[in-house]
Scaffold this active site. Structure first.
Site, PDB file in Angstrom:
ATOM      1  CB  CYS A   1      -0.899  -0.058   1.241  1.00 25.92           C
ATOM      2  SG  CYS A   1      -1.698   1.478   1.686  1.00 25.92           S
TER       3      CYS A   1
ATOM      4  CB  CYS B   1       0.430   1.684   4.105  1.00 29.60           C
ATOM      5  SG  CYS B   1      -1.302   1.187   4.000  1.00 29.60           S
TER       6      CYS B   1
END
Length: 106
Positions: free
Chosen positions: A30, A33
Site C-alpha cells: 500500500c 501506508c
C-alpha cells in the site's frame, strides 16, 4: 518505535492497555501506508509514555481487519480503555494526527 500488533498480542497490548492506543492498519503493498509510516514512527517516539502506538499488517492479521471493519488502508484506529474512540482512513498529515491524539489524551 511502533509495536507490531498481531492477533496473538492484541488483547494484552490494546484491550488491556492502561494508555490510549493508536493502531495503524497497513499492508506492505500500500503506497499511502508507506507514506504515513514515518509519521507513525515519529508519533510513537513523541508520545511515548502517553499513548501506545502499534501497527497491524492486514495481510498477516486478517481476523483483526475483519473484526474492525477495515475496508481501506491505511486506517488509524484510536482505542481508550479497550474501546474504539476515533478513526482516520487514508493518509493523514502529521499536524492533523497530533491534534487528534491530543484530543483523545484530553
Amino acid at each position: 518505535m511502533a509495536l507490531e500488533i498481531t492477533e496473538n498480542n492484541f488483547e494484552q497490548e490494546v484491550l488491556q492497555s492502561r494508555e490510549p492506543v493508536l493502531l495503524d492498519f497497513w499492508a506492505a503493498w500500500c503506497g499511502p501506508c508507506r507514506s504515513i509510516a514515518p509519521i507513525i514512527e515519529q508519533v510513537a517516539v513523541e508520545f511515548k509514555g502517553k499513548m501506545k502506538v502499534g501497527k497491524v499488517n492486514v495481510d498477516e492479521n486478517r481476523e483483526l481487519a475483519i473484526k474492525f471493519g477495515i475496508k481501506g488502508i491505511p486506517t488509524l484506529l484510536f482505542f481508550k480503555e479497550g474501546k474504539v474512540v476515533g478513526q482516520e482512513v487514508g493518509y493523514v498529515a502529521k499536524d492533523t494526527l497530533v491534534d487528534k491524539i491530543n484530543t483523545i489524551l484530553g
